[in-house]
Write a protein that holds these residues in place. Sequence first.
Motif, PDB file in Angstrom:
ATOM      1  N   ASP A  46       0.875  -1.170   0.000  1.00 26.18           N
ATOM      2  CA  ASP A  46       0.000   0.000   0.000  1.00 26.18           C
ATOM      3  C   ASP A  46       0.914   1.221   0.000  1.00 26.18           C
ATOM      4  O   ASP A  46       2.131   1.089  -0.040  1.00 26.18           O
ATOM      5  CB  ASP A  46      -0.897  -0.036   1.248  1.00 26.18           C
ATOM      6  N   SER A  47       0.345   2.390   0.044  1.00 29.03           N
ATOM      7  CA  SER A  47       1.178   3.594   0.050  1.00 29.03           C
ATOM      8  C   SER A  47       0.528   4.678   0.897  1.00 29.03           C
ATOM      9  O   SER A  47      -0.689   4.838   0.884  1.00 29.03           O
ATOM     10  CB  SER A  47       1.371   4.092  -1.382  1.00 29.03           C
ATOM     11  N   ILE A  48       1.363   5.400   1.615  1.00 32.50           N
ATOM     12  CA  ILE A  48       0.894   6.578   2.358  1.00 32.50           C
ATOM     13  C   ILE A  48       1.192   7.775   1.458  1.00 32.50           C
ATOM     14  O   ILE A  48       2.350   8.083   1.200  1.00 32.50           O
ATOM     15  CB  ILE A  48       1.636   6.727   3.697  1.00 32.50           C
ATOM     16  N   ILE A  49       0.154   8.438   0.989  1.00 32.72           N
ATOM     17  CA  ILE A  49       0.354   9.452  -0.054  1.00 32.72           C
ATOM     18  C   ILE A  49       1.018  10.731   0.444  1.00 32.72           C
ATOM     19  O   ILE A  49       1.598  11.455  -0.347  1.00 32.72           O
ATOM     20  CB  ILE A  49      -0.980   9.795  -0.750  1.00 32.72           C
ATOM     21  N   TRP A  50       0.977  11.023   1.716  1.00 30.64           N
ATOM     22  CA  TRP A  50       1.468  12.310   2.197  1.00 30.64           C
ATOM     23  C   TRP A  50       2.910  12.278   2.695  1.00 30.64           C
ATOM     24  O   TRP A  50       3.493  13.320   2.979  1.00 30.64           O
ATOM     25  CB  TRP A  50       0.558  12.846   3.301  1.00 30.64           C
ATOM     26  N   THR A  51       3.534  11.090   2.807  1.00 29.02           N
ATOM     27  CA  THR A  51       4.872  11.033   3.394  1.00 29.02           C
ATOM     28  C   THR A  51       5.947  11.655   2.510  1.00 29.02           C
ATOM     29  O   THR A  51       6.865  12.297   3.017  1.00 29.02           O
ATOM     30  CB  THR A  51       5.273   9.590   3.735  1.00 29.02           C
ATOM     31  N   GLU A  52       5.844  11.477   1.201  1.00 29.56           N
ATOM     32  CA  GLU A  52       6.879  12.033   0.319  1.00 29.56           C
ATOM     33  C   GLU A  52       6.872  13.559   0.320  1.00 29.56           C
ATOM     34  O   GLU A  52       7.913  14.179   0.557  1.00 29.56           O
ATOM     35  CB  GLU A  52       6.725  11.466  -1.097  1.00 29.56           C
ATOM     36  N   PRO A  53       5.721  14.227   0.093  1.00 32.86           N
ATOM     37  CA  PRO A  53       5.768  15.697   0.133  1.00 32.86           C
ATOM     38  C   PRO A  53       6.098  16.234   1.533  1.00 32.86           C
ATOM     39  O   PRO A  53       6.779  17.260   1.668  1.00 32.86           O
ATOM     40  CB  PRO A  53       4.382  16.134  -0.325  1.00 32.86           C
ATOM     41  N   ALA A  54       5.649  15.551   2.571  1.00 33.83           N
ATOM     42  CA  ALA A  54       5.974  15.994   3.927  1.00 33.83           C
ATOM     43  C   ALA A  54       7.471  15.849   4.193  1.00 33.83           C
ATOM     44  O   ALA A  54       8.092  16.740   4.794  1.00 33.83           O
ATOM     45  CB  ALA A  54       5.171  15.200   4.959  1.00 33.83           C
ATOM     46  N   SER A  55       8.069  14.773   3.727  1.00 29.90           N
ATOM     47  CA  SER A  55       9.507  14.554   3.917  1.00 29.90           C
ATOM     48  C   SER A  55      10.333  15.608   3.186  1.00 29.90           C
ATOM     49  O   SER A  55      11.320  16.107   3.720  1.00 29.90           O
ATOM     50  CB  SER A  55       9.904  13.158   3.432  1.00 29.90           C
ATOM     51  N   VAL A  56       9.916  15.946   1.980  1.00 27.15           N
ATOM     52  CA  VAL A  56      10.633  16.978   1.220  1.00 27.15           C
ATOM     53  C   VAL A  56      10.533  18.329   1.923  1.00 27.15           C
ATOM     54  O   VAL A  56      11.515  19.076   2.014  1.00 27.15           O
ATOM     55  CB  VAL A  56      10.101  17.053  -0.227  1.00 27.15           C
ATOM     56  N   MET A  57       9.360  18.643   2.458  1.00 25.58           N
ATOM     57  CA  MET A  57       9.188  19.911   3.172  1.00 25.58           C
ATOM     58  C   MET A  57      10.044  19.933   4.442  1.00 25.58           C
ATOM     59  O   MET A  57      10.711  20.931   4.737  1.00 25.58           O
ATOM     60  CB  MET A  57       7.724  20.133   3.521  1.00 25.58           C
ATOM     61  N   ILE A  58      10.037  18.845   5.182  1.00 26.51           N
ATOM     62  CA  ILE A  58      10.857  18.758   6.393  1.00 26.51           C
ATOM     63  C   ILE A  58      12.336  18.879   6.043  1.00 26.51           C
ATOM     64  O   ILE A  58      13.109  19.535   6.751  1.00 26.51           O
ATOM     65  CB  ILE A  58      10.564  17.440   7.148  1.00 26.51           C
ATOM     66  N   MET A  59      12.736  18.277   4.926  1.00 18.58           N
ATOM     67  CA  MET A  59      14.129  18.362   4.490  1.00 18.58           C
ATOM     68  C   MET A  59      14.535  19.807   4.235  1.00 18.58           C
ATOM     69  O   MET A  59      15.641  20.231   4.591  1.00 18.58           O
ATOM     70  CB  MET A  59      14.357  17.519   3.237  1.00 18.58           C
ATOM     71  N   GLY A  60      13.638  20.593   3.636  1.00 17.04           N
ATOM     72  CA  GLY A  60      13.927  22.014   3.433  1.00 17.04           C
ATOM     73  C   GLY A  60      14.197  22.721   4.749  1.00 17.04           C
ATOM     74  O   GLY A  60      15.113  23.537   4.859  1.00 17.04           O
ATOM     75  N   TRP A  61      13.413  22.393   5.777  1.00 17.46           N
ATOM     76  CA  TRP A  61      13.618  23.021   7.085  1.00 17.46           C
ATOM     77  C   TRP A  61      14.974  22.677   7.665  1.00 17.46           C
ATOM     78  O   TRP A  61      15.715  23.556   8.099  1.00 17.46           O
ATOM     79  CB  TRP A  61      12.500  22.632   8.059  1.00 17.46           C
TER      80      TRP A  61
END
Length: 173
Positions: A46-61
């Motif tokens: 299965d896939s959690i759809i929000w983890t990739e964009p959330a991870s990229v945003m956290i990486m920016g921080w």
Amino acid sequence: MKNTMKSVVLVTGLLARAALWVAGVGLVAMTALIAAQVFWRYILNDSIIWTEPASVMIMGWFIFLGAAVGIREGYHLSFDVMLYLVPERVKLILYSISDTAVAGFGIGMIWFGWQLAAKTAANKLPGLGISGAFDFAPLVAGGILVVLFSIERVARRAAGLPTARFGEDAVEQ
């Protein structure tokens, strides 16, 4: 001026420590989100759809906050070969010129980051459902810290306090 600057150094030191903690927590959070995504995708199929964009945003921080703290601590890239050849007074002037240039870069981060945030504010980030402006918030926040820490370094030097820079001793905090 020296006593006032020592108080400023203590406050910015606390701000830098807080930024570093936020960056560290962000790194751990991003790692946990990516691990969860891998587990869900390959183990649970299965896939959690929000983890990739959330991870990229956290990486920016954690990138921009960590970079700002690195500038305060004197870990940013520099070209130090000429500094071996010039007198101490010239070194201090060159350090201040370098810190002023870095502050100018921070101003660019704030200005252009804000413009990007404004242009994407109406967009929704897929998977997260929040404004696209949040993608550029770390750029603006990091730019603010870069400017603040660069100004602090120049002011510390002007007050006769050392800064953490190659060839200089750090102020005890």
